[in-house]
Design a protein around this motif. Structure first.
Motif, mmCIF file in Angstrom:
data_model
loop_
_atom_site.group_PDB
_atom_site.id
_atom_site.type_symbol
_atom_site.label_atom_id
_atom_site.label_comp_id
_atom_site.label_asym_id
_atom_site.label_seq_id
_atom_site.Cartn_x
_atom_site.Cartn_y
_atom_site.Cartn_z
ATOM 1 N N SER A 18 0.823 -1.206 0.000
ATOM 2 C CA SER A 18 0.000 0.000 0.000
ATOM 3 C C SER A 18 0.860 1.260 0.000
ATOM 4 C CB SER A 18 -0.928 0.002 1.215
ATOM 5 O OG SER A 18 -0.152 0.026 2.404
ATOM 6 N N ILE A 19 2.136 1.131 0.350
ATOM 7 C CA ILE A 19 3.048 2.274 0.360
ATOM 8 C C ILE A 19 3.589 2.540 -1.047
ATOM 9 C CG2 ILE A 19 5.149 3.184 1.458
ATOM 10 C CD1 ILE A 19 4.707 1.234 3.711
ATOM 11 N N ARG A 20 3.248 1.699 -1.994
ATOM 12 C CA ARG A 20 3.789 1.809 -3.342
ATOM 13 C C ARG A 20 3.501 3.144 -4.007
ATOM 14 N NH1 ARG A 20 2.618 -3.279 -7.073
ATOM 15 N NH2 ARG A 20 0.621 -2.873 -6.148
ATOM 16 N N LYS A 21 2.436 3.807 -3.625
ATOM 17 C CA LYS A 21 2.110 5.086 -4.261
ATOM 18 C C LYS A 21 3.167 6.147 -3.959
ATOM 19 C CE LYS A 21 -1.017 6.096 -0.485
ATOM 20 N NZ LYS A 21 -2.389 6.290 -0.099
ATOM 21 N N PHE A 22 3.934 5.957 -2.880
ATOM 22 C CA PHE A 22 4.995 6.905 -2.551
ATOM 23 C C PHE A 22 6.334 6.512 -3.172
ATOM 24 C CE2 PHE A 22 2.067 6.948 1.119
ATOM 25 C CZ PHE A 22 1.569 8.230 0.952
ATOM 26 N N SER A 23 6.406 5.338 -3.783
ATOM 27 C CA SER A 23 7.686 4.859 -4.301
ATOM 28 C C SER A 23 8.161 5.635 -5.516
ATOM 29 C CB SER A 23 7.605 3.373 -4.630
ATOM 30 O OG SER A 23 6.729 3.155 -5.719
ATOM 31 N N ILE A 39 14.437 11.515 -5.186
ATOM 32 C CA ILE A 39 15.037 11.989 -3.933
ATOM 33 C C ILE A 39 16.419 11.380 -3.748
ATOM 34 C CG2 ILE A 39 14.835 11.862 -1.422
ATOM 35 C CD1 ILE A 39 11.817 12.226 -1.775
ATOM 36 N N SER A 40 16.562 10.082 -4.031
ATOM 37 C CA SER A 40 17.870 9.441 -3.926
ATOM 38 C C SER A 40 18.860 10.067 -4.899
ATOM 39 C CB SER A 40 17.760 7.944 -4.217
ATOM 40 O OG SER A 40 16.927 7.321 -3.293
ATOM 41 N N GLY A 41 18.411 10.353 -6.113
ATOM 42 C CA GLY A 41 19.287 10.990 -7.096
ATOM 43 C C GLY A 41 19.703 12.377 -6.663
ATOM 44 N N ALA A 42 18.776 13.140 -6.098
ATOM 45 C CA ALA A 42 19.107 14.491 -5.633
ATOM 46 C C ALA A 42 20.102 14.435 -4.479
ATOM 47 C CB ALA A 42 17.837 15.220 -5.204
#
Length: 134
Positions: free
Chosen positions: A99-104, A110-113
């Motif tokens: 259910s957290i997939r919508k934030f993935s 963010i990791s790239g930044a």
């Protein structure tokens, strides 16, 4: 829109086109299946873990202390197996985590930044070092 995954097309071997895992699973008891799965993971992880284990075994042999050697090997084994046990323990909770997939979608940008920011910071620190004097 260009699809990056279609730039180089590879024809993979077709050894297992007609492979049915349910038929193969019926051939072996569950204990043999678990052993074969562990053997497969051990072969895949061997290039990564062998240098660490060889170094540890060399240190244990040089120390000539069975208590220290046993505790170091037990600690290494615990650390090596703990992520697998943790993943296996929470495999059932995976459905609720989906259910957290919508934030993935935000994870990669963010990791790239953060990675880019860390690289820029490191570059600027090397070009313009700040010396602290007290």
């Amino acid at each position: 829109m260009c699809n990056v995954y279609k730039v180089i097309e590879l024809q993979l071997p077709s050894f297992f086109n007609n492979f049915d895992p349910s038929v193969a699973a019926a051939l072996f008891p569950s204990s043999v299946q678990a052993y074969l799965a562990g053997l497969t993971f051990a072969l895949a992880a061997s290039p990564c873990s062998t240098p660490v284990l060889a170094t540890l075994l060399g240190y244990v042999a040089a120390s000539k202390d069975p208590v220290v050697g046993g505790s170091l090997l037990l600690t290494y084994t615990t650390g090596y197996v703990a992520p697998l046990l943790l993943a296996a323990s929470f495999a059932g909770a995976l459905q609720s985590l989906l259910s957290i997939r919508k934030f993935s979608a935000w994870i990669n940008p963010i990791s790239g930044a953060l990675l880019f920011g860390g690289g820029v910071f490191t570059l600027l620190d090397k070009l313009f070092p700040v010396t602290m004097t007290m």
